[in-house]
Scaffold this active site. Structure first.
Site: not given
Ligand code: G3I
Length: 375
Positions: A158, A263
């Site tokens: 991220e 995810e």
């Protein structure tokens, strides 16, 4: 949705098992995701501390039966594995390595460099040289210890904003825009036997995707190893961006790297302002409107979610030569992070197994995609 022959068989077996009050038999009788997709891609799940310590028997049975890859949900993050300057806490990660070896499961270690869940001593750091020393020590020490013991690492997680620019993290502030390349350079030296990935959410979205592609090309241009990209896949069941996902598989695989969905979960709950994000800092207050399924998931919603998962796996199978892994962010609905985010204390149903570790309609729809995929 046609009830498939296996579905009826398993239902009969589960009914029999429940009459006999034996909970376990259901796990043995349901089809295995890892077996069914073994020629296509790895099938994984994020696992928590209880499951790593094998203190959650129902979940552990499912993990061993269904998955050939695991990602530690929290225990290999810096906050937990490196709590103070000279202190590393490898106990749980070592247990994970032992658990995975015993069950012939591949570990995707998560994550070396991330702006969130940083140890307190690091969050307070102002001096750039100290940040640099932390950065080098952390990557080298942790990655070297598990070299070859873990299959892969989310080296950086991220690092991008929604517009594709670099997120304004402590690493960007103190180390500059080349810190991502340097993270991969340090990792490739410390762990030559583990694969190295960049992982992020919403990078199927055109702008953020372009930013991720530029980042990957920058690493490659520096002559540094990157083996793949992880698209997290935290989506809403009624808003799965199928066209963007397909385009991202094409564009990322064109860089000569693996593409993974790392995810995956399909939330069925509304979110305040319904922005698609996985940024854990965005939280809000609960209300009935925001928590409508406390007494169970309506069949109509369960079927819609099942179709959304079916469409996704249909797409994954279409590109199985480019996709190396699909990991769900959790084993079963009850322990999903989406019960506590962005609103604490909700009842969500984002995964393939319910709170009794029983397969949901989505599980059978996913299995059916494999059967329908001719080759
Ligand atoms: O372990 C402590 C416990 O001792 C304490 O009593 C409790 C009180 O709040 O907190 C517990 O720590 C929590 C930890 O999960 C373990 O359950 C943290 O507060 C909580 O913030 C943490 O949430 C994790 C979140 O990342 C943190 O950023 C979620 O479980 C985890 O699913 C989530 O995973 C992230 C991926 O790493 C990256 N992509 C997005 C994804 C979802 O946010």
């Amino acid at each position: 949705m046609a009830k498939t022959y296996t579905h009826i068989l398993s239902l009969a077996a589960i009914l029999l098992a429940s009459c006999a009050g034996i909970r376990t038999s259901s796990a043995q009788t349901i089809p295995s995701l890892k077996e069914i997709f073994k020629n296509d891609f790895l099938i994984g799940a994020a696992i928590n501390t209880m499951q790593i310590e094998e203190k959650d028997s129902a979940a552990n049975r499912l993990i061993e039966q269904q998955f050939n890859a695991v990602t530690p949900e929290n225990i290999m993050k810096a906050q937990i594995i490196h709590p103070s300057w000279n202190t590393y806490n490898f106990e749980l990660a070592d247990k994970l390595v032992a658990f995975a070896a015993r069950n012939n499961i591949k570990i995707n270690a998560h994550t070396l460099i991330w702006h969130s869940q940083l140890p307190i001593f690091m969050r307070k750091m102002q001096n750039a040289d100290s940040v640099k020393e932390y950065f080098q020590n952390h990557i080298t020490t942790v990655a070297a210890r598990y070299d070859g013991k873990v299959y892969s690492w989310d080296v950086v997680n991220e690092a991008l904003n929604e517009d594709g620019s670099l997120r304004n993290s402590v690493f960007l502030q103190k180390l500059g825009p080349d810190y991502v390349v340097e993270a991969f350079r340090l990792a490739q030296k410390a762990t030559p036997h583990s694969k190295l990935y960049y992982n992020d959410y919403n990078i199927e979205q055109p702008q953020k995707r372009a930013g991720a592609i530029a980042l990957i090309k920058k690493i490659q241009a520096a002559g540094v190893r990157i083996d793949g990209v992880g698209i997290q896949g935290h989506w809403k069941y009624d808003k799965v961006p199928m066209a963007d996902i397909e385009e991202s598989i094409k564009e990322f695989s064109a860089l000569g790297i693996e593409v993974m969905f790392t995810e995956v979960d399909l939330s069925v709950l509304p979110n305040p302002g319904d922005k698609q994000t996985a940024d854990v800092s965005a939280t809000s207050q609960s209300s009935n409107e925001m928590n409508p399924y406390t007494n169970g998931l309506p069949d109509s919603v369960a079927q819609k979610q099942a179709s959304a998962y079916a469409d996704l796996f249909n797409l994954f199978l279409k590109y199985k030569d480019k996709i190396s892994r699909v990991t769900f962010w959790g084993v079963a609905d009850g322990e999903s992070w989406l019960n506590g985010w962005p609103i604490r204390g909700r009842t969500n149903y984002p995964l393939l197994f319910d709170r009794n570790f029983q397969p949901k309609p989505a599980f059978y729809e996913v299995i059916d995609q494999r059967k329908n995929d001719k080759d």
